[in-house]
Design a protein around this motif. Structure first.
Motif, PDB file in Angstrom:
ATOM      1  N   THR B  10      33.254  34.740  57.262  1.00 25.94           N
ATOM      2  CA  THR B  10      32.880  35.090  55.895  1.00 25.94           C
ATOM      3  C   THR B  10      33.792  36.199  55.395  1.00 25.94           C
ATOM      4  OG1 THR B  10      30.988  35.740  54.514  1.00 25.94           O
ATOM      5  CG2 THR B  10      31.140  36.779  56.649  1.00 25.94           C
ATOM      6  N   PRO B  11      34.037  36.258  54.094  1.00 27.39           N
ATOM      7  CA  PRO B  11      34.859  37.367  53.602  1.00 27.39           C
ATOM      8  C   PRO B  11      34.176  38.692  53.895  1.00 27.39           C
ATOM      9  CG  PRO B  11      34.538  35.707  51.882  1.00 27.39           C
ATOM     10  CD  PRO B  11      33.652  35.332  53.029  1.00 27.39           C
ATOM     11  N   ASP B  12      34.981  39.685  54.211  1.00 23.91           N
ATOM     12  CA  ASP B  12      34.485  41.048  54.418  1.00 23.91           C
ATOM     13  C   ASP B  12      33.579  41.425  53.243  1.00 23.91           C
ATOM     14  OD1 ASP B  12      34.375  43.745  55.249  1.00 23.91           O
ATOM     15  OD2 ASP B  12      35.929  44.228  53.797  1.00 23.91           O
ATOM     16  N   THR B  13      32.534  42.210  53.548  1.00 23.41           N
ATOM     17  CA  THR B  13      31.515  42.491  52.518  1.00 23.41           C
ATOM     18  C   THR B  13      32.064  43.224  51.299  1.00 23.41           C
ATOM     19  OG1 THR B  13      30.917  44.472  53.755  1.00 23.41           O
ATOM     20  CG2 THR B  13      29.530  42.549  54.084  1.00 23.41           C
ATOM     21  N   THR B  14      33.231  43.835  51.415  1.00 23.70           N
ATOM     22  CA  THR B  14      33.765  44.556  50.256  1.00 23.70           C
ATOM     23  C   THR B  14      34.791  43.727  49.478  1.00 23.70           C
ATOM     24  OG1 THR B  14      35.440  45.546  51.666  1.00 23.70           O
ATOM     25  CG2 THR B  14      33.439  46.826  51.328  1.00 23.70           C
ATOM     26  N   SER B  15      34.984  42.458  49.874  1.00 23.75           N
ATOM     27  CA  SER B  15      36.018  41.631  49.239  1.00 23.75           C
ATOM     28  C   SER B  15      35.751  41.425  47.753  1.00 23.75           C
ATOM     29  CB  SER B  15      36.073  40.248  49.879  1.00 23.75           C
ATOM     30  OG  SER B  15      36.297  40.336  51.246  1.00 23.75           O
ATOM     31  N   LYS B  16      36.847  41.326  47.025  1.00 25.50           N
ATOM     32  CA  LYS B  16      36.740  40.973  45.613  1.00 25.50           C
ATOM     33  C   LYS B  16      36.455  39.474  45.541  1.00 25.50           C
ATOM     34  CE  LYS B  16      39.782  40.893  41.540  1.00 25.50           C
ATOM     35  NZ  LYS B  16      38.783  40.485  40.625  1.00 25.50           N
ATOM     36  N   ILE B  17      35.442  39.122  44.785  1.00 21.80           N
ATOM     37  CA  ILE B  17      35.081  37.714  44.677  1.00 21.80           C
ATOM     38  C   ILE B  17      35.739  37.135  43.431  1.00 21.80           C
ATOM     39  CG2 ILE B  17      33.154  36.073  44.521  1.00 21.80           C
ATOM     40  CD1 ILE B  17      33.277  37.692  47.180  1.00 21.80           C
ATOM     41  N   ALA B  18      36.722  36.253  43.655  1.00 21.22           N
ATOM     42  CA  ALA B  18      37.438  35.627  42.538  1.00 21.22           C
ATOM     43  C   ALA B  18      37.751  34.187  42.929  1.00 21.22           C
ATOM     44  CB  ALA B  18      38.713  36.405  42.235  1.00 21.22           C
ATOM     45  N   PHE B  19      38.128  33.384  41.944  1.00 18.52           N
ATOM     46  CA  PHE B  19      38.323  31.950  42.200  1.00 18.52           C
ATOM     47  C   PHE B  19      39.636  31.456  41.619  1.00 18.52           C
ATOM     48  CE2 PHE B  19      33.846  33.049  42.007  1.00 18.52           C
ATOM     49  CZ  PHE B  19      33.476  32.695  43.293  1.00 18.52           C
TER      50      PHE B  19
END
Ligand SMILES: Cc1cc2nc3c(=O)[nH]c(=O)nc-3n(C[C@H](O)[C@H](O)[C@H](O)COP(=O)(O)OP(=O)(O)OC[C@H]3O[C@@H](n4cnc5c(N)ncnc54)[C@H](O)[C@@H]3O)c2cc1C
Ligand SMILES: Nc1ncnc2c1ncn2[C@@H]1O[C@H](COP(=O)(O)O)[C@@H](O)[C@H]1O
Lengths: 318, 247
Positions: B10-19
């Motif tokens: 899973t992405p690290d919990t601080t990752s920027k969520i973008a698509f």
């Protein structure tokens, strides 16, 4: 064909999330021109309010089993009897346990935690939160059988249904894989956190467990549940079941009041679905203010007494 | 006891969520991946503790996914898992994943399958229950404490407003919640050993996929925060009633 919904109960009472699941089923049934059959294991008086929420028929199978294998057998039997291809749960402890089992058994597509009614204009797709509420995914379901669990506090309630017919429903539940040894209720008169409409939450800014008095008092005045940040639970200031966030409980109340919590991204992940967020913090740069609707920059020890006073006055005039 | 622990990335919990790709794909640009916290901190560590306390047994990890999962598989091996299997597939429909895990658990004669409460990127809470059904095993969800009495698992689980103690006889599937164990940081020896531990790559068994992510959207941005002076804090209650209409 009909839509089957499993209406979970706690000690014989339906939580709001169960009415929401029934309303959700009613929304689909309306679009498809079919009926809603609700299944419950509670011994009802009347239809238990499920008719008003949109159920046409209620099947009652009185059992106190909480075992996922037995409840799965029950739901499968009811789905068969009601010839239901779409089965609805609420995305809560029981639903999370039973819905995936039912989906696996029926070889059905499963959408866990739906936040809106399906879009059936082009195929069948359902929105759900992903990345702990930081984004929404539209899930396309291609199987003919479908299982959906509804995220609590994310869809409106139907209130205009009429009385449902109630039938007892017999089914062979087989043996239970899980046996309950003891049950301990933690919140005796309080409100369970995941079901609360209002949550008052506090963090490390409260300095110590002995300072929680005003937090609890405000919560009581507002009819709210209490919550906390993770470090506060980890150091034992508050019980673990109050810990909200990415690695704790995820909640979506109408009102979330955060006191002395910085607003770390992992904390926000569990509360960002709240409709209104209030932040009280001495540090005006605290990241939580970016996610807040209302903010008070100030010392909790001074602000809380003012809020308590105002809440008392508000309650007196209600 | 042979325990199979399900590990996902899973992405690290601080990752920027973008698509990207017209909002159909997660933007991996600059994203660090981690082992899903519930899988690593709780499911895996408790499995290791059980093996250590019994002085015998095996802890294997399984991941359904592409070769890009290997760093997180090595991380789990460094923490102490004995061996790993990766089911080589890019499919991530829950039932597809569960079918792979169930097939491997069965062929490997495992006594228990441990998974996390949920993945923090898909938030499904789905795979564990599906594995249990496919194997026709009991499912102990949201376990916050686990002890073994012979082949009987005694588990504490929290529910809204309380907790209960339940028991199930192996084989069973368990989903791990907070409290089940304490996070372990891999040491240098573990990291070195992980390089040579067996990692088997197998082809998926046949399984249907019924769900697919068609589109991602970001939640509507919050309006600006309305600040109330601290000395007029009481005014908040009025605003919550009259303006926000939440009390
Ligand atoms: C993988 C991972 C998962 C995590 N999961 C979670 C989770 O689920 N939930 C969670 O909460 N955290 C989680 N965390 C931890 C998170 O990163 C933060 O460390 C944590 O949320 C901080 O808690 P806090 O806000 O109470 O404390 P702090 O960050 O110390 O903040 C205290 C705040 O109180 C304010 N303050 C101080 N005195 C006062 C006063 N007198 N009046 C008012 N305000 C005051 C300060 O300005 C500060 O903003 C996780 C971390 C990681 C790495
Ligand atoms: N691709 C995968 N490979 C192995 N295990 C997985 C995978 N996806 C999910 N799991 C396991 O199933 C749990 C629940 O996942 P989910 O149903 O996606 O919330 C996770 O915590 C993992 O233990």
């Amino acid at each position: 064909m009909s839509i089957l919904v499993f209406a979970d109960h706690h000690d014989g009472k339906f939580p709001k999330s169960s009415f929401e699941a029934v309303s959700y089923a009613a929304g689909i049934a309306k679009a498809l021109g079919t009926d809603v059959v609700a299944l419950t294991t509670s011994n009802l008086s009347g239809d238990g309010g499920l008719g008003k929420a949109g159920a046409n028929k209620v099947l009652v199978h009185n059992t106190n089993s909480t075992d996922s294998q037995q409840l799965t057998r029950l739901v499968l039997a009811a789905a068969h009897a009601a010839s239901a291809d779409i089965i609805i749960f609420s995305h809560e402890i029981t639903g999370k346990m039973v819905a995936p089992r039912v989906a696996a058994k029926l070889d059905a597509g499963y959408v866990p935690g739906a936040t809106a009614l399906p879009d059936m204009s082009d195929g069948f797709s359902v929105n759900k939160n992903v990345f702990s509420g930081k984004a929404i995914a539209t899930i396309e379901v291609s199987s003919s059988k479908k299982v959906i669990s509804v995220l609590p506090n994310s869809i409106g309630l139907t209130q205009d249904g009429s009385d449902a017919t109630v039938e007892t429903f017999a089914a062979d539940l087989g043996s239970a894989g899980l046996k309950v040894r003891t049950v301990k209720k933690e919140v005796k008169d309080g409100i369970p956190l995941p079901e609360a409409d209002i949550v008052v939450s506090a963090g490390r800014g409260m300095k110590g467990p002995e300072n929680w008095g005003p937090v609890e008092e405000l919560a009581k005045l507002l009819g709210a549940a209490t919550a906390c940040s993770r470090p506060v639970a980890d150091i034992g200031w508050r019980p673990h079941h109050e810990h909200v966030g990415q690695t704790g409980v995820a909640i979506r109340p109408n009102l979330y009041i955060a006191i002395g919590i910085s607003g770390a991204i992992q904390h926000l992940a569990g509360v960002n679905g709240s409709k209104t967020i209030v932040v009280i913090n001495t540090d005006q740069e605290a990241p939580f203010f970016k996610a807040a609707d209302y903010g008070i920059v100030g010392d909790a020890f001074e602000v809380l007494p003012k809020l308590i006073e105002a809440a008392k006055a508000y309650n007196a005039n209600k | 006891m042979k325990i199979l622990v399900c590990i996902s990335k899973t992405p690290d919990t601080t990752s920027k969520i973008a698509f990207t790709d017209g909002n159909t794909k997660f933007d991996e640009n600059g994203v660090q991946y981690i082992v899903n916290p519930y899988d690593e901190w709780y499911a895996l560590v408790r499995a290791l503790e059980i093996k250590e306390s019994l002085g015998t047994g095996l802890v294997a990890i399984i991941t359904v996914g592409g070769a890009d999962n290997e760093p997180i598989i090595r991380k789990a091996l460094a923490i102490g898992a004995d061996e790993a299997v990766r089911v080589d597939s890019s499919d991530n429909d829950s039932l597809f994943v569960a079918t792979q895990i169930a097939a491997y658990a069965k062929s490997g004669n495992f006594d228990a399958v441990f998974c996390g409460k949920e993945t923090i990127n898909y938030n499904g809470s789905a795979v564990g229950g599906m594995v249990a059904e496919l194997l026709d095993w009991p499912y102990i969800s949201l376990a916050s404490k686990l002890t073994l009495e012979g082949n009987v698992a005694v588990v504490e689980r929290e529910f809204p407003g309380g907790e209960e103690v339940v028991e199930a006889t192996a084989p069973f599937v368990l989903s791990a919640a907070k409290g089940l164990a304490e996070q372990r940081i891999p040491n240098m020896r573990g990291i070195m050993a992980a390089r040579t531990k067996p990692l088997q790559v197998i082809a998926p068994v046949e399984a249907n996929t019924h769900t697919k992510i068609k589109l991602y959207t970001l939640p509507p941005a919050k309006g600006a925060c309305k600040f109330i002076p601290a000395d007029q804090a009481g005014d908040l209650i009025r605003l919550l009633h009259e303006e926000a209409k939440v009390i």
